[in-house]
Scaffold this active site. Sequence first.
Site, short mmCIF file in Angstrom:
data_model
loop_
_atom_site.label_atom_id
_atom_site.label_comp_id
_atom_site.label_asym_id
_atom_site.label_seq_id
_atom_site.Cartn_x
_atom_site.Cartn_y
_atom_site.Cartn_z
CB SER A 12 -0.86 -0.02 1.17
OG SER A 12 -0.09 0.28 2.36
CG HIS A 65 -3.87 -1.58 1.31
ND1 HIS A 65 -4.30 -0.26 1.76
CD2 HIS A 65 -3.04 -1.95 2.25
CE1 HIS A 65 -4.00 -0.07 2.82
NE2 HIS A 65 -3.23 -0.90 3.27
CE LYS A 70 -5.49 -0.28 6.31
NZ LYS A 70 -4.40 -1.08 6.31
C1 LIG Z 1 -3.72 -1.49 7.60
C2 LIG Z 1 -2.89 -2.91 7.18
C3 LIG Z 1 -3.11 -3.99 8.15
C4 LIG Z 1 -3.86 -4.01 9.22
O1 LIG Z 1 -5.35 -3.75 9.13
P1 LIG Z 1 -6.19 -3.08 10.49
O2 LIG Z 1 -7.68 -4.03 10.00
O3 LIG Z 1 -6.07 -1.80 10.14
O4 LIG Z 1 -5.55 -3.70 11.60
C5 LIG Z 1 -2.53 -5.31 7.72
N1 LIG Z 1 -2.16 -5.22 6.49
C6 LIG Z 1 -1.67 -4.22 5.76
C7 LIG Z 1 -0.94 -4.48 4.38
C8 LIG Z 1 -2.15 -2.88 6.09
O5 LIG Z 1 -1.92 -1.90 5.41
#
Ligand SMILES: *Cc1c(COP(=O)(O)O)cnc(C)c1O
Length: 407
Positions: free
Chosen positions: A189, A217, A248
């Site tokens: 990301s 993502h 997200k």
């Molecule tokens: C944001 C993110 C996570 C964690 O996700 P959350 O649900 O916010 O804890 C895991 N892996 C990646 C690649 C991320 O960018």
Amino acid sequence: MDYDKNLDDALAALHDEGRYRVFMDICRENGSFPKAEWKRPDGETREITVWCGNDYLGMGQNPVVIEAIEKALHVAGAGSGGTRNISGTTIFHKELEAELADLHQKEAALVFTSAYIANESTLSVLPKLFPGLVILSDELNHASMIEGVRHGRCEKHIWRHNDVAHLRELLESLDPDVPKLIAFESIYSMDGDFGPIEEVCDLADEFNALTYIDEVHAVGMYGPRGGGVAERDGLMDRIDIINGTLAKAYGVMGGYIATTAKMADAVRSYAPGFIFTTSLPPAIAAGAAASVRYLKEHQELRDQQQEAAKVLKMRLKALGLPVMESESHIVPVLVADPVKCKRLSDRLLEESGIYVQPINYPTVPRGTERLRFTPSPVHDAETMDHLVKSMDALWHNCELARLPMVG
Ligand SMILES: *Cc1c(COP(=O)(O)O)cnc(C)c1O
């Protein structure tokens, strides 16, 4: 022992490097996101536009999601009141897990309180389930995967980012009989590039390894039903464990894995991060389920988001700004200096009401500091225009270099 001095030193080190993090206090405005209210350190408030959120499709203010949350809140109350094992498995959690298993066409899904916890818990428990397990992890994997691998205390090998030749070399160097797991992401990301899913699956077949993919993502964002890049590419059935977030693109909160019934049963039974923590509030589970269901049927939001990202990249590139090559929906602009990156971000906010958080080490390697823009279907043309003009003016004012114009 002078405890205060240790804290002072630790904080001073961050200030010296220009990477001390300042959190912005904002209140998103339901119904008019990406607008938000910013509460300045001096107590004054100002309306700003959020350009760096991960609510990629504006689902955090989708009326269907909000209604589902409200309804469940009034049916079931605020909290779940327990861990999954002790009274915290509600019909809302079960419904969400069924929705997710269906999304990824897997037998089962397990919901955690976040994707961070899902990664950390699952990866760290796998070496217990497969004694002698060797994990092969992409070097740019997210911190939650790194922590999971570390806490699993098994043998690990780091393969150079997206370098399948290096991955093959490592696999060839291992005893054919030891259990192996390849861990990687579908979209990285911070750069916005894709992982080589098919090639990894081919290697996994050849070397009899398990595959673990973080689609955080990508879920909601890619594939005809939002199942991620693996769905788009017809590869979901070749991945053993798919990890995703509900926080997200789905705009709510929570994380999960989708996998076989047996794998889910084993992780459910052995992973401390699943067992020893209170489950998500039922209303949150209901909202997340509504969001997943909604995005299975609303390809137009994905199309609009992709279009917005394409246009923004094109317009910033046309100004000669160093937009990093990214095939995905993420628009990173390289500043390559932590101090300048922070200054640019501060001025965008102060002078133009544009909120884009500077991205620094350790989130990205030193020297690759950047601004990371996340356009969405709710950033309209006028909002984007304002961003492009402000970036043009400030890039000049901050004396940052431009790329030579091509074409
Ligand atoms: C944001 C993110 C996570 C964690 O996700 P959350 O649900 O916010 O804890 C895991 N892996 C990646 C690649 C991320 O960018």
